[in-house]
Design a protein around this motif. Structure first.
Motif, mmCIF file in Angstrom:
data_model
loop_
_atom_site.group_PDB
_atom_site.id
_atom_site.type_symbol
_atom_site.label_atom_id
_atom_site.label_comp_id
_atom_site.label_asym_id
_atom_site.label_seq_id
_atom_site.Cartn_x
_atom_site.Cartn_y
_atom_site.Cartn_z
ATOM 1 N N ALA A 1 5.892 0.511 -6.674
ATOM 2 C CA ALA A 1 4.761 1.066 -5.926
ATOM 3 C C ALA A 1 4.444 2.484 -6.403
ATOM 4 O O ALA A 1 3.279 2.842 -6.610
ATOM 5 C CB ALA A 1 5.051 1.058 -4.431
ATOM 6 N N LEU A 2 5.486 3.284 -6.606
ATOM 7 C CA LEU A 2 5.265 4.641 -7.125
ATOM 8 C C LEU A 2 4.645 4.589 -8.515
ATOM 9 O O LEU A 2 3.755 5.391 -8.828
ATOM 10 C CB LEU A 2 6.578 5.419 -7.163
ATOM 11 N N ASP A 3 5.095 3.667 -9.342
ATOM 12 C CA ASP A 3 4.533 3.557 -10.691
ATOM 13 C C ASP A 3 3.034 3.271 -10.656
ATOM 14 O O ASP A 3 2.285 3.744 -11.519
ATOM 15 C CB ASP A 3 5.270 2.495 -11.503
ATOM 16 N N LEU A 4 2.573 2.536 -9.648
ATOM 17 C CA LEU A 4 1.134 2.313 -9.495
ATOM 18 C C LEU A 4 0.407 3.640 -9.260
ATOM 19 O O LEU A 4 -0.644 3.900 -9.842
ATOM 20 C CB LEU A 4 0.857 1.366 -8.321
ATOM 21 N N ALA A 5 0.987 4.468 -8.405
ATOM 22 C CA ALA A 5 0.386 5.777 -8.129
ATOM 23 C C ALA A 5 0.475 6.694 -9.345
ATOM 24 O O ALA A 5 -0.465 7.439 -9.638
ATOM 25 C CB ALA A 5 1.064 6.423 -6.926
ATOM 26 N N PHE A 6 1.594 6.634 -10.080
ATOM 27 C CA PHE A 6 1.751 7.484 -11.264
ATOM 28 C C PHE A 6 0.766 7.100 -12.366
ATOM 29 O O PHE A 6 0.326 7.953 -13.129
ATOM 30 C CB PHE A 6 3.179 7.397 -11.806
ATOM 31 N N ALA A 7 0.414 5.829 -12.430
ATOM 32 C CA ALA A 7 -0.565 5.391 -13.427
ATOM 33 C C ALA A 7 -1.919 6.044 -13.159
ATOM 34 O O ALA A 7 -2.649 6.384 -14.088
ATOM 35 C CB ALA A 7 -0.694 3.869 -13.421
ATOM 36 N N ALA A 8 -2.234 6.241 -11.882
ATOM 37 C CA ALA A 8 -3.499 6.876 -11.509
ATOM 38 C C ALA A 8 -3.441 8.394 -11.676
ATOM 39 O O ALA A 8 -4.463 9.025 -11.947
ATOM 40 C CB ALA A 8 -3.862 6.519 -10.071
ATOM 41 N N ALA B 1 7.765 -6.130 0.765
ATOM 42 C CA ALA B 1 7.037 -7.363 1.033
ATOM 43 C C ALA B 1 5.564 -7.084 0.713
ATOM 44 O O ALA B 1 5.139 -5.924 0.680
ATOM 45 C CB ALA B 1 7.205 -7.767 2.494
ATOM 46 N N PRO B 2 4.781 -8.118 0.473
ATOM 47 C CA PRO B 2 3.381 -7.906 0.089
ATOM 48 C C PRO B 2 2.561 -7.079 1.086
ATOM 49 O O PRO B 2 1.639 -6.379 0.681
ATOM 50 C CB PRO B 2 2.824 -9.322 -0.016
ATOM 51 N N ASP B 3 2.901 -7.113 2.368
ATOM 52 C CA ASP B 3 2.113 -6.377 3.350
ATOM 53 C C ASP B 3 2.762 -5.071 3.802
ATOM 54 O O ASP B 3 2.334 -4.460 4.775
ATOM 55 C CB ASP B 3 1.819 -7.258 4.562
ATOM 56 N N ASP B 4 3.798 -4.603 3.100
ATOM 57 C CA ASP B 4 4.462 -3.353 3.462
ATOM 58 C C ASP B 4 3.592 -2.145 3.154
ATOM 59 O O ASP B 4 2.764 -2.167 2.241
ATOM 60 C CB ASP B 4 5.788 -3.202 2.704
ATOM 61 N N GLU B 5 3.830 -1.091 3.937
ATOM 62 C CA GLU B 5 3.175 0.185 3.680
ATOM 63 C C GLU B 5 4.248 1.210 3.332
ATOM 64 O O GLU B 5 5.257 1.325 4.022
ATOM 65 C CB GLU B 5 2.381 0.642 4.896
ATOM 66 N N PRO C 1 -4.804 9.675 -3.906
ATOM 67 C CA PRO C 1 -5.302 8.792 -2.856
ATOM 68 C C PRO C 1 -4.379 7.597 -2.674
ATOM 69 O O PRO C 1 -3.539 7.306 -3.535
ATOM 70 C CB PRO C 1 -6.666 8.353 -3.386
ATOM 71 N N ALA C 2 -4.518 6.912 -1.568
ATOM 72 C CA ALA C 2 -3.734 5.700 -1.322
ATOM 73 C C ALA C 2 -4.015 4.674 -2.417
ATOM 74 O O ALA C 2 -5.123 4.612 -2.949
ATOM 75 C CB ALA C 2 -4.067 5.127 0.045
ATOM 76 N N VAL C 3 -2.984 3.904 -2.758
ATOM 77 C CA VAL C 3 -3.077 2.899 -3.814
ATOM 78 C C VAL C 3 -2.552 1.577 -3.262
ATOM 79 O O VAL C 3 -1.559 1.563 -2.530
ATOM 80 C CB VAL C 3 -2.243 3.327 -5.044
ATOM 81 N N GLU C 4 -3.187 0.493 -3.613
ATOM 82 C CA GLU C 4 -2.704 -0.834 -3.250
ATOM 83 C C GLU C 4 -2.468 -1.635 -4.512
ATOM 84 O O GLU C 4 -3.211 -1.496 -5.490
ATOM 85 C CB GLU C 4 -3.720 -1.561 -2.368
ATOM 86 N N GLY C 5 -1.415 -2.447 -4.496
ATOM 87 C CA GLY C 5 -1.144 -3.282 -5.654
ATOM 88 C C GLY C 5 0.099 -4.116 -5.451
ATOM 89 O O GLY C 5 0.821 -3.970 -4.466
ATOM 90 N N ARG D 1 0.866 -1.187 0.000
ATOM 91 C CA ARG D 1 0.000 0.000 0.000
ATOM 92 C C ARG D 1 0.897 1.229 0.000
ATOM 93 O O ARG D 1 1.860 1.298 0.763
ATOM 94 C CB ARG D 1 -0.874 -0.009 1.247
ATOM 95 N N ILE D 2 0.596 2.199 -0.855
ATOM 96 C CA ILE D 2 1.330 3.456 -0.888
ATOM 97 C C ILE D 2 0.357 4.574 -0.544
ATOM 98 O O ILE D 2 -0.731 4.667 -1.122
ATOM 99 C CB ILE D 2 2.033 3.691 -2.246
ATOM 100 N N ALA D 3 0.753 5.388 0.442
ATOM 101 C CA ALA D 3 -0.109 6.463 0.928
ATOM 102 C C ALA D 3 0.667 7.779 0.941
ATOM 103 O O ALA D 3 1.900 7.792 1.045
ATOM 104 C CB ALA D 3 -0.620 6.132 2.320
ATOM 105 N N PHE D 4 -0.070 8.859 0.866
ATOM 106 C CA PHE D 4 0.500 10.202 0.775
ATOM 107 C C PHE D 4 -0.019 11.061 1.921
ATOM 108 O O PHE D 4 -1.156 10.896 2.362
ATOM 109 C CB PHE D 4 0.139 10.831 -0.574
ATOM 110 N N THR D 5 0.796 11.995 2.376
ATOM 111 C CA THR D 5 0.387 12.864 3.471
ATOM 112 C C THR D 5 -0.768 13.762 3.041
ATOM 113 O O THR D 5 -0.937 14.050 1.847
ATOM 114 C CB THR D 5 1.551 13.760 3.929
#
Length: 89
Positions: free
Chosen positions: A29-36, A75-79, A17-21, A3-7
């Motif tokens: 993880a950043l690339d997931l957020a950049f896609a959005a 890891a899969p459960d990292d934030e 918004p927060a993104v999970e993938g 999960r990637i979250a922003f302040t």
């Protein structure tokens, strides 16, 4: 899934918004957020793809070690938390 979250401060300026993938590294993880939100890339990364000086990223409770390639493993459960660093005098 990571999960990637922003302040809230970053979210006030950009729609991020927060993104999970599935992501094996901080870069993925950043690339997931950049896609959005493609505008987010230019705010967080410089023209060489490195983390800008005013941005800090933590994986769980530790700052990323690789600010250039962002290759820190996930890891899969990292934030992943993205902060705008504050400065002043």
């Amino acid at each position: 899934m990571a999960r990637i979250a922003f302040t809230p401060n970053l979210r006030r300026h950009l729609d991020c918004p927060a993104v999970e993938g599935a992501a094996a590294t901080v870069r993925e993880a950043l690339d997931l957020a950049f896609a959005a939100n493609p505008r987010l890339r230019g705010y967080l990364l410089d023209e060489h793809g490195r983390l800008r000086k005013h941005v800090t990223i933590f994986v769980n409770d530790a700052a990323v070690a690789d600010r250039s390639a962002l290759s820190d493993p996930l890891a899969p459960d990292d934030e992943v938390f993205v902060f705008q660093a504050l400065s002043g005098g």
